[in-house]
Design an enzyme around this catalytic site. Structure first.
Site, PDB file in Angstrom:
ATOM      1  CE  LYS A 120       6.501  -6.463   2.375  1.00  0.00           C
ATOM      2  NZ  LYS A 120       5.910  -6.252   3.698  1.00  0.00           N
ATOM      3  CB  SER A 157       6.988  -9.451   5.778  1.00  0.00           C
ATOM      4  OG  SER A 157       6.118  -8.335   5.559  1.00  0.00           O
ATOM      5  CB  SER A 209       5.753  -6.060   7.849  1.00  0.00           C
ATOM      6  OG  SER A 209       5.578  -7.427   8.048  1.00  0.00           O
TER       7      SER A 209
END
Ligand code: GLN
Length: 545
Positions: free
Chosen positions: A94, A169, A193
């Site tokens: 990420k 996310s 997330s």
């Protein structure tokens, strides 16, 4: 020539090395090619890191050769795997988990082209375990969002229906794994997330116990909630990655001693290996007490998801597990506690992005703080900064922030009490199937409710895992809207207007298959029990074990 399945596991790739069908640089090339074609429609990758990947793969090619030459035929691979548990496995990160000299923007233009000055501990651990990073994934801006749509760069798509969200996310890491562009990825968790998108995309995602995994070199969102979370295509892979990542780090004082958990995970992995050797299905030998917290089984859950979990519960009973009804009354405050705690910490963490450091423009002093942040921070991020500043300001601190911390502690005690009675808890991960892109982006409150079952777990420090339940037939399109074919108006004898409408059934709705997952919650450092149950669920749903 070698072949790779649509969504490979660590075992599958390492078997290519073991059987001498491929070497790491060939596997890397395969994944880079695959990703460049698949990602046109999925949009999981913000940047590829081919130079770093190629030099890593070349080193691994050499190591492979050395092991082949130096050790006996029947043990060389086991020895290699022992030293490098992730040998030659392509992965992604990420855009929040730093690697020195690579670009990480956390999904925000305010960090456009920001080159990390140092590497995170988690990257160093994964790298020394022999994995190959191929790139950096999109995400919601500063990890704020539940759909990937707050990214300034691109919104990652759900690989099962690209008109739908992959969740957020950690949208990019999850979409990358679910579309087979990498074998695993690392996302981050502040309030769901990893678990929420994992459920939306049919992958396994863990939010570990707070302190199990180092946060050093991870751009913070809310420091008392954040944890790095492994994303994989099956449970075994998640155990392997967690094992590699877990451990105390002098650079993160919140990390805890987890030796006893690591020993248990090692044992589980050994058992899995021998079950594979004997070609046996791996099932839990000691039955678990599974708590069913009634507050997580609310009316708003999609009936298809409710039914899937009820079916699962009866199959778990058949396997010998015991189900126990439990209650966690403070669950109803989870969203409130989370959305009062997280913005306060996030606002403080984001203060460092002040236009002096990490600057995009530096015209004059006035522009630094106000204009710069106003121009480059997105709507959702500003909303949270304002909320956090408000609830922590002098007049409101006690009424909001402080009160939330008290409820947070009471909720933690509730969980501690429940775990004296049961080993794990079983709940849905999300109340709904992946929604359409744009469906909630104008309504922050609706979007926040997507985390109703996940965010409370972060506030009480305990671990939670989302494991796939399979694919389910869902009606695509607006279910309740009926198209009107024609409308005729008559004037009745009494002078009133009568409308005759001819309806046709909604022709636009068709049935598609979408994934969902369930959540297993454990006590602090109780990841071993979570993984045990997850392996059984994987066996029941017969997915990729
Ligand atoms: N979706 C939640 C939020 O927007 C969780 C975010 C996260 O876990 N990073 O706050």
């Amino acid at each position: 020539m070698f072949s790779v399945s649509k969504r490979p596991t660590i075992y599958e790739i390492q078997d290519l090395y073991k059987t001498k069908k491929a070497i790491p640089s060939q596997v890397l090339q395969f994944f880079l090619n695959r990703s460049s074609s698949i990602d046109k429609s999925i949009k999981a990758f913000n940047y590829y890191t081919p130079k770093l990947a190629e030099s890593k793969a070349a080193k691994l090619d050499e190591i492979l050769q050395i092991y082949l030459e130096k050790y006996p035929q029947d043990s060389w691979f086991e020895l290699l795997q022992k030293k490098y548990p992730l040998f030659g496995i392509p992965f992604s990160l990420k855009s929040i988990i730093l690697v020195e000299s690579e670009i990480f923007n956390a999904g925000s233009k305010i960090l456009d082209n920001f080159k990390a000055p140092y590497s995170s501990t988690v990257f160093k651990n994964i790298d020394s375990a022999g994995a190959i990073m191929i790139g950096i994934n999109h995400m919601d801006q500063f990890a704020m969002g539940s759909s990937g749509e707050t990214s300034d760069y691109a919104t990652s798509r759900n690989p099962f229906d690209t008109s739908r969200t992959a969740g957020g996310s950690s949208s990019g890491p999850i979409a990358a794994v679910a579309s087979g562009q990498v074998v695993f990825s690392l996302g981050s968790e502040t309030g769901g997330s990893v678990r929420q998108p994992a459920a939306f995309c049919d992958v396994v995602g863990l939010k570990p116990t707070y302190g199990l995994i180092s946060r050093y070199g991870v751009i913070p969102m809310a420091s008392s909630l954040d944890q790095v979370g492994p994303v994989s295509n099956n449970v075994e892979d998640n155990i392997i990655i967690t094992r590699v990542l877990a451990g105390e780090d002098e650079k993160d004082q919140t990390t805890v001693d987890s030796q006893s958990l690591k020993d248990k995970l090692d044992k589980m992995l050994d058992e899995k290996k021998s079950a594979r050797r004997l070609k046996k299905l791996h099932s839990t030998t000691n039955p678990l007490k599974i708590g069913i917290p009634k507050e997580f089984y609310i009316d708003g859950i999609d009936p298809i998801i409710s039914k899937a979990i009820t079916n699962l519960q009866s199959k778990l009973k058949d396997l010998g597990h015991t189900l126990v009804d439990v209650s966690l009354p403070l669950t109803k405050y989870a969203i409130s506690v989370y959305y009062l705690t997280m913005p306060v910490e996030a606002a403080a963490n984001l203060e460092r992005i002040d236009g002096v450091r990490y600057a995009q423009q530096q015209d004059n002093y006035d522009s630094l703080y106000y204009e710069h942040r106003n121009k480059y921070l997105g709507e959702e991020v500003k909303r949270r900064i304002m909320l956090g500043t408000y609830v922590s300001s002098a007049g409101y601190y006690d009424a909001y922030y402080n009160k939330a911390q008290k409820v947070r502690e009471l909720a933690r005690q509730d969980f501690v009490k429940v775990f004296q009675e049961v080993d794990v808890l079983l709940t849905p991960t999300t109340p709904e199937f992946p929604f359409k892109l744009g469906e909630k982006s104008d309504d922050p409150l609706k979007m926040y409710l997507s985390d109703v079952f996940t965010c409370g777990i972060n506030t009480v420090r305990i671990p939670g895992l989302s494991v796939p339940l399979g694919m389910f037939e869902v009606v695509d399109g607006e279910k309740d809207i009926v198209d009107i074919k024609s409308v005729e108006t008559d004037i009745a004898e009494d002078g009133k207007t009568v409308v005759h409408a001819t309806e046709i059934d909604s022709a636009t709705s068709n049935v598609i298959k979408l994934p969902t997952g369930c959540q297993i919650i454990g006590s602090e450092l109780g990841e071993d029990k979570i993984f045990k149950l997850a392996q059984d669920i994987e066996m029941i749903t017969s997915s990729r074990s």
